[in-house]
Design a protein around this motif. Structure first.
Motif, PDB file in Angstrom:
ATOM      1  N   ALA A  30      35.169  42.073  34.799  1.00  0.00           N
ATOM      2  CA  ALA A  30      36.021  40.922  34.520  1.00  0.00           C
ATOM      3  C   ALA A  30      37.248  41.333  33.707  1.00  0.00           C
ATOM      4  O   ALA A  30      38.374  40.860  33.957  1.00  0.00           O
ATOM      5  N   ASP A  33      39.756  43.066  35.966  1.00  0.00           N
ATOM      6  CA  ASP A  33      40.553  42.100  36.728  1.00  0.00           C
ATOM      7  C   ASP A  33      41.652  41.505  35.850  1.00  0.00           C
ATOM      8  O   ASP A  33      42.779  41.277  36.304  1.00  0.00           O
ATOM      9  N   CYS A  34      41.302  41.253  34.604  1.00  0.00           N
ATOM     10  CA  CYS A  34      42.267  40.736  33.644  1.00  0.00           C
ATOM     11  C   CYS A  34      43.399  41.744  33.430  1.00  0.00           C
ATOM     12  O   CYS A  34      44.585  41.405  33.468  1.00  0.00           O
ATOM     13  N   ARG A  35      43.039  43.006  33.268  1.00  0.00           N
ATOM     14  CA  ARG A  35      44.046  44.055  33.084  1.00  0.00           C
ATOM     15  C   ARG A  35      44.966  44.161  34.295  1.00  0.00           C
ATOM     16  O   ARG A  35      46.183  44.353  34.163  1.00  0.00           O
ATOM     17  N   ALA A  37      45.971  41.880  36.148  1.00  0.00           N
ATOM     18  CA  ALA A  37      46.902  40.750  36.194  1.00  0.00           C
ATOM     19  C   ALA A  37      48.002  40.843  35.147  1.00  0.00           C
ATOM     20  O   ALA A  37      48.965  40.060  35.183  1.00  0.00           O
ATOM     21  N   GLN A  38      47.893  41.809  34.239  1.00  0.00           N
ATOM     22  CA  GLN A  38      48.807  41.837  33.087  1.00  0.00           C
ATOM     23  C   GLN A  38      50.254  42.135  33.465  1.00  0.00           C
ATOM     24  O   GLN A  38      51.182  41.496  32.968  1.00  0.00           O
ATOM     25  N   VAL A 152      47.565  39.886  28.377  1.00  0.00           N
ATOM     26  CA  VAL A 152      46.476  39.049  28.860  1.00  0.00           C
ATOM     27  C   VAL A 152      45.437  38.981  27.752  1.00  0.00           C
ATOM     28  O   VAL A 152      45.383  39.860  26.884  1.00  0.00           O
ATOM     29  N   VAL A 154      41.372  38.163  26.449  1.00  0.00           N
ATOM     30  CA  VAL A 154      39.935  37.950  26.609  1.00  0.00           C
ATOM     31  C   VAL A 154      39.446  37.327  25.308  1.00  0.00           C
ATOM     32  O   VAL A 154      39.675  37.885  24.229  1.00  0.00           O
ATOM     33  N   THR A 173      43.886  27.168  32.163  1.00  0.00           N
ATOM     34  CA  THR A 173      43.860  27.393  33.613  1.00  0.00           C
ATOM     35  C   THR A 173      44.283  26.142  34.361  1.00  0.00           C
ATOM     36  O   THR A 173      45.079  26.210  35.317  1.00  0.00           O
ATOM     37  N   GLU A 179      44.245  32.499  36.493  1.00  0.00           N
ATOM     38  CA  GLU A 179      42.849  32.613  36.071  1.00  0.00           C
ATOM     39  C   GLU A 179      42.514  33.930  35.384  1.00  0.00           C
ATOM     40  O   GLU A 179      41.738  33.962  34.438  1.00  0.00           O
ATOM     41  N   ASP A 180      43.082  35.022  35.848  1.00  0.00           N
ATOM     42  CA  ASP A 180      42.733  36.325  35.271  1.00  0.00           C
ATOM     43  C   ASP A 180      43.556  36.679  34.040  1.00  0.00           C
ATOM     44  O   ASP A 180      43.346  37.731  33.431  1.00  0.00           O
ATOM     45  N   ILE A 183      40.790  34.760  29.905  1.00  0.00           N
ATOM     46  CA  ILE A 183      39.395  34.584  30.309  1.00  0.00           C
ATOM     47  C   ILE A 183      38.491  34.489  29.098  1.00  0.00           C
ATOM     48  O   ILE A 183      38.792  35.012  28.025  1.00  0.00           O
TER      49      ILE A 183
END
Length: 462
Positions: A30, A33-35, A37-38, A152, A154, A173, A179-180, A183
């Protein structure tokens, strides 16, 4: 076997919420995925990021009717005080307003021969570990500027306010933040430490206990991951002979008792000039005696339970030890029959205290403060600095120059005059000693959530 993270409500001791803790591999995926999107998020115009953060905050405010009783059930704050969203809006709005200037390049030279400048570049993945006492206010201090700066985020909340991060991410969101980009993860301590040790994050902001901060530092050892830590506090107040007595009592009692004393910058020890001491004690005792301890879902309640019975047990122990060593408990227990020996804890004011007592040295984080008589500024200053913490100090006088002179000698992060227990988003929220390191909000907050990157461009000419 999947671990479960549980929130036990202090209202009645029941299980209020449960969520499965993510195993390491799922959490790492997860975060990956966040990374990913950065870069796209950071490439958006700054004005777009600010607008989306503001929309996220606005959507969160729309959830007030659900969130306020939810907070009461999770950690005990009375519903009569509403949510934390006024402060959330104020802080997010301010950080959005100063973002363009705070993040602007520092241009050293722009000539026919050279371009030299320093820019602020986002760290990447920012990990926010938020506490239970102000689950939204403390989180927004980092979440808003981190997202605005192009990071981003977390977020992981304390188990006592298990649903706050989930609700916050839902709001952002629904407001249009991808979304990413922001989170929420449910993690146990072991998985959290393993992720930090694996360099899953590029910046970590932790608000919590000194022990928790030490655990963060151990987990990050050797990774060179920058840490922002806001840890314990034992904030003092000094009431001088020229103070407005009524204003001092009203503000300091509230600063000591609000949220059942569970405030990072709550007042836990008060030093009063001998000329005002007796009057201050009398008025403070009368004010505290008027509190109503009870179910936080009752609009008449002004003092709810502490967030957990073990927190209340620590405060009871400190008070009992102080009384055994000669302190006087000024509040009559008969006024607070709701004190059940568990999470519901009556407020207390102690006189006859000394710095040999834990209640004047260790963080109480509950509805109690000690009051000591002092003769002069030097005596008050020595006592204020006789502490392992340094978050805020509250000075009460009509003389601003005197307050500034005393403030310059106090080992603290913020000096207040004639106020307490407040966070100004234009000023850096920071501490010293065992209170931690780093700083949030203000221009400095943006600096801590980005890194400097220098450009030295030589123009080649024929």
């Amino acid at each position: 076997m999947t671990k479960t993270i549980t929130c036990i409500s202090p209202v009645d001791g029941s299980v209020f919420a449960e969520r499965p803790a993510l195993p390491f591999d799922e959490a790492a995926a997860a975060i990956a995925d966040c990374r990913a999107a950065q870069k796209e998020w950071a490439a958006r115009p700054l004005a777009d990021r600010v607008a989306l953060v503001n929309k996220g905050v606005a959507r969160l405010v729309e959830m007030t009717d659900e969130a306020v009783p939810e907070i009461a059930r999770m950690m005990g704050r009375p519903v009569r005080y509403g949510g934390e969203f006024g402060g959330v809006v104020e802080r997010a709005d301010y950080m959005g307003e100063i973002a363009a200037e705070a993040l602007a390049p520092i241009v050293i030279e722009k000539s026919d021969q050279f371009e030299r400048r320093i820019i602020r570049e986002p760290h990447g993945v920012v990990f926010v570990v938020a506490p239970w006492n102000y689950p939204y206010l403390t989180a927004i201090n980092t979440v808003a500027p981190a997202l605005i700066a192009g990071n981003v985020v977390v977020i992981k909340h304390a188990s006592q306010t298990l649903l706050a991060g989930e609700r916050m991410v839902q709001a952002f969101t629904e407001a249009g933040v991808p979304e990413d980009v922001f989170i929420n993860l449910f993690l146990d301590h072991e998985t959290t430490s393993a992720l930090i040790g694996a360099r899953a994050f590029d910046f970590i902001n932790f608000t919590g206990s000194v022990g928790g901060g030490q655990a963060m530092e151990r987990a990050a050892a050797g990774t060179f991951t920058p840490l922002g830590l806001e840890l314990g506090g034992k904030d003092p107040a000094y009431v001088m002979e020229d103070a407005d007595l009524d204003a001092a009592v009203a503000t300091l009692v509230d600063a000591g008792m609000y949220n059942s004393g569970q405030c990072c910058c709550g007042i836990e020890r008060i030093y009063v000039h001998e000329s005002l001491y007796d009057a201050f004690v009398e008025k403070a005792v009368a004010t505290v005696s008027d509190y109503k301890l009870g179910n936080p879902l009752d609009e008449a309640t002004t003092l709810g339970p502490m967030a957990h019975k073990r927190f209340a047990a620590e405060v009871r122990a400190q008070v009992a030890e102080a009384v055994a060593d000669g302190a006087t408990a000024m509040i009559d227990p008969a006024l607070f029959p709701e004190d059940d020996g568990g999470a519901y804890l009556m407020p207390q004011v102690l006189t006859g205290v000394t710095h040999d007592m834990r209640v004047m040295r260790d963080e109480s984080f509950g509805p109690v403060f000690g009051i000591m008589k002092v003769s002069n500024d030097d005596e008050a200053l020595e006592l204020m600095n006789d502490c392992q913490y340094g978050l805020t100090a509250s000075l009460w006088t009509q003389d601003a120059a005197r307050a500034a002179a005393i403030g310059a000698q106090i080992e603290t992060g913020t000096v207040f005059m004639n106020r307490a227990d407040y966070l100004d988003p234009a000023l850096c929220w920071t501490g010293c000693k065992d209170t931690g390191r780093g700083g949030s909000l203000s221009v400095i907050g943006f600096q801590n959530l980005t890194r400097p990157k220098s450009y030295h461009l030589k123009k080649v000419t024929a």
